[in-house]
Design an enzyme around this catalytic site. Structure first.
Site, short mmCIF file in Angstrom:
data_model
loop_
_atom_site.label_atom_id
_atom_site.label_comp_id
_atom_site.label_asym_id
_atom_site.label_seq_id
_atom_site.Cartn_x
_atom_site.Cartn_y
_atom_site.Cartn_z
N GLU A 165 0.82 -1.18 -0.01
CA GLU A 165 -0.05 0.09 0.04
C GLU A 165 0.86 1.32 0.03
O GLU A 165 0.88 2.03 0.88
CB GLU A 165 -0.89 0.11 1.36
CG GLU A 165 -2.00 -1.17 1.07
CD GLU A 165 -2.89 -1.21 2.70
OE1 GLU A 165 -2.63 -0.31 3.48
OE2 GLU A 165 -3.79 -1.97 2.33
N GLU A 363 -5.20 -8.88 1.13
CA GLU A 363 -5.55 -8.54 2.28
C GLU A 363 -7.19 -8.22 2.22
O GLU A 363 -7.72 -7.57 1.63
CB GLU A 363 -5.10 -7.15 2.94
CG GLU A 363 -3.59 -7.17 3.61
CD GLU A 363 -3.34 -5.83 4.21
OE1 GLU A 363 -4.05 -5.15 4.77
OE2 GLU A 363 -2.03 -5.94 4.26
C1 BG6 Z 1 -3.97 -2.63 5.93
C2 BG6 Z 1 -2.42 -2.49 6.30
O1 BG6 Z 1 -4.23 -1.35 5.11
O2 BG6 Z 1 -4.81 -2.53 7.02
C3 BG6 Z 1 -2.07 -3.19 7.70
O3 BG6 Z 1 -1.64 -3.09 5.47
C4 BG6 Z 1 -3.15 -2.76 8.78
O4 BG6 Z 1 -0.92 -2.83 8.16
C5 BG6 Z 1 -4.53 -3.30 8.17
O5 BG6 Z 1 -2.94 -3.21 9.92
C6 BG6 Z 1 -5.75 -3.07 9.18
O6 BG6 Z 1 -5.85 -1.64 9.40
P1 BG6 Z 1 -5.74 -1.21 10.91
O7 BG6 Z 1 -5.31 0.32 10.85
O8 BG6 Z 1 -7.12 -1.44 11.49
O9 BG6 Z 1 -4.59 -1.79 11.49
#
Ligand code: BG6
Length: 461
Positions: A165, A363
């Site tokens: 990202e 993800e």
């Molecule tokens: C993704 C990232 O955008 O979202 C992760 O690659 C991140 O590093 C994940 O942890 C979840 O978002 P957050 O802000 O709730 O941790």
């Protein structure tokens, strides 16, 4: 199975070095911006939870690979910490080489394919002191780091990712305050974004020149958040196109074509957002940014409308498009993100129109606070909401695959509850619950469901 996935589909989870390794200033590792920021302003971090004590995979990785096996994962993404491998940017830390080689080799021995990412928001402090991604030379330091990774681990790692990202560290550092240095400056954001793109291209160039073997490939992971306009009105549609140019095509066009997106450059030039002093345009390097495969992170859509007042001077992306709340939206109240599974189908079809390259969902997941509420008598967290979330998204992905898109896998965020930047441990995403008192890991109901899904390479309803 009603929803059967292709043979050899990659089923896995994703995480990152800074969010899991722990021991953040031990065994030769130097400060990243996260380590330093926590030292300077611990109050900014939820419950004063910093990067020192995460899920401690640095010491638990052997055991954790057993946990991966219990789920049946056939692939797993994590990252290398630049600050661990090259603490001063130049000298190899042999203890880091030992750790990563052992970690990756153990995965491979257990039939889990490691997908290794080079940068997951963890800028070295020594480089931040020189301006971080704002510094045009940052891409040369990154290239050296990438080359070192390929040399040290290229014999065992065949799937490489340059950035996770890339847009996020840019917008969070230079626009919305969630990453260090937490300033607000659109022009600096654009320069940092461009230097990140150069760094990506230089890493790919090095890889292809020196380390490209028959079964190796290099990619990038992008958070492709589609923008849905509020109405069919011309102005709302223009706003959504502008949002897509900034949020999707800024990195997608280079990754697929090896060139910058001209429509985006024209937009930035129109509003005087490209600073010739900070950006030295080098198409002869950008041409290397084309990847072999692509990862797509998807959590939530973007809902946009035309800005309510037209601005002559653009200081923020929201001067070009404004967010609005869709009246029918469902939301995950803990993270505040809209839940909209159809977008995964829309992204799949968009990618399909643009390329034949293989891609995977790198993800997708749901962060929920205070999950201890859902522990049943047998001590298991009944996270049916997470199972439903995955099912709904997989149904949409399956529909697109049925129509022929070249999707090769699905990775969740995440494996074991992990540390989440300024949010600390507030929202949990894992298949395994992490007890912060003793670091024990307990499989949640979603973990059992995921292992059933993998075993059957699909699910029924
Ligand atoms: C993704 C990232 O955008 O979202 C992760 O690659 C991140 O590093 C994940 O942890 C979840 O978002 P957050 O802000 O709730 O941790």
């Amino acid at each position: 199975m009603k929803y059967q996935f292709p043979n050899d589909f990659m089923w896995g989870s994703a995480t990152s070095a800074p969010q899991t390794e722990g021991h953040s200033l031990e065994n030769g590792k130097s400060y990243s911006t996260w380590d330093k920021w926590f030292e300077l302003n611990p109050e900014k971090f939820n419950d004063n939870q910093g990067p020192k004590n995460t899920s401690m995979m640095y010491e638990y990785y052997s055991e954790d690979i057993e946990h991966m096996k219990k789920l049946g994962l056939n692939s797993f993404r994590t990252s290398i910490a630049w600050t661990r491998l090259l603490p001063d940017g130049k000298t190899i830390n042999q203890e880091a080489v030992r750790f990563y080689r052992d970690y990756f080799t153990k995965m491979i021995k257990n039939n889990i394919r490691p997908i290794i990412n080079l940068f997951h928001f963890d800028m070295p402090w020594w480089l931040m002191e020189k301006g971080g991604w704002e510094n045009p030379k940052s891409s040369d330091w990154f290239e050296f780091y990438a080359k070192t990774c390929f040399e040290q681990f290229g014999d065992i790692i065949h799937d490489w990712i340059t950035f996770n990202e890339p847009l996020v560290h840019v917008e969070c550092s230079y626009l919305n305050g969630f990453h260090y240095p937490a300033i607000h400056d659109f022009k600096k954001a654009i320069a940092a974004g461009y230097n990140t793109l150069l760094a990506h291209a230089k890493a790919v160039r090095t890889f292809k020149k020196n380390h490209y073997e028959k079964d190796s490939r290099i990619g990038i992971i992008l958070n492709l958040t589609p923008a849905y306009p509020k109405s069919d009105d011309k102005k709302d549609k223009l706003a959504s196109r502008r949002a897509d140019l900034l949020n999707i095509y800024s990195f997608l066009t280079p990754a697929l074509k090896g060139e910058v997106n001209i429509e985006l450059i024209n937009l930035l030039k129109k509003y005087n957002l490209i600073d010739d002093q900070n950006i030295i345009y080098q198409p002869e390097i950008i041409k290397f940014s084309e990847v072999d495969f692509l990862g797509i992170n998807y959590y939530q859509p973007l809902r946009v409308q035309a800005p309510l007042t037209e601005k002559k001077v653009i200081k923020d992306p929201t001067d070009l498009y404004e967010n609005y709340i869709w009246e029918d939206r469902r939301v995950n109240p803990y993270r505040g993100w809209e839940i909209y599974p159809n977008a995964i189908y829309d992204i799949a079809k968009t990618i399909d129109k643009l390329t034949d390259k293989p891609w995977f969902i790198s993800e997708n997941g749901m962060g929920v606070a205070n999950e201890e509420r859902f522990i049943d008598n047998s001590g298991i967290i009944k996270d049916d909401y997470r199972i439903n979330f995955m099912k709904e998204h997989l149904v949409q992905l399956h529909k697109a695959i049925d129509e022929g898109v070249n999707c090769i896998g699905y990775h969740t965020w995440t494996f074991i509850d992990c540390w989440s930047w300024l949010n600390g441990y507030k929202n949990r995403y894992g298949f395994y619950y992490l007890d912060l008192n003793n670091y024990s890991r307990t499989m949640k109901k979603s973990g059992s469901w995921f292992s059933y899904l993998i075993k059957n390479n699909g699910f029924n309803e």
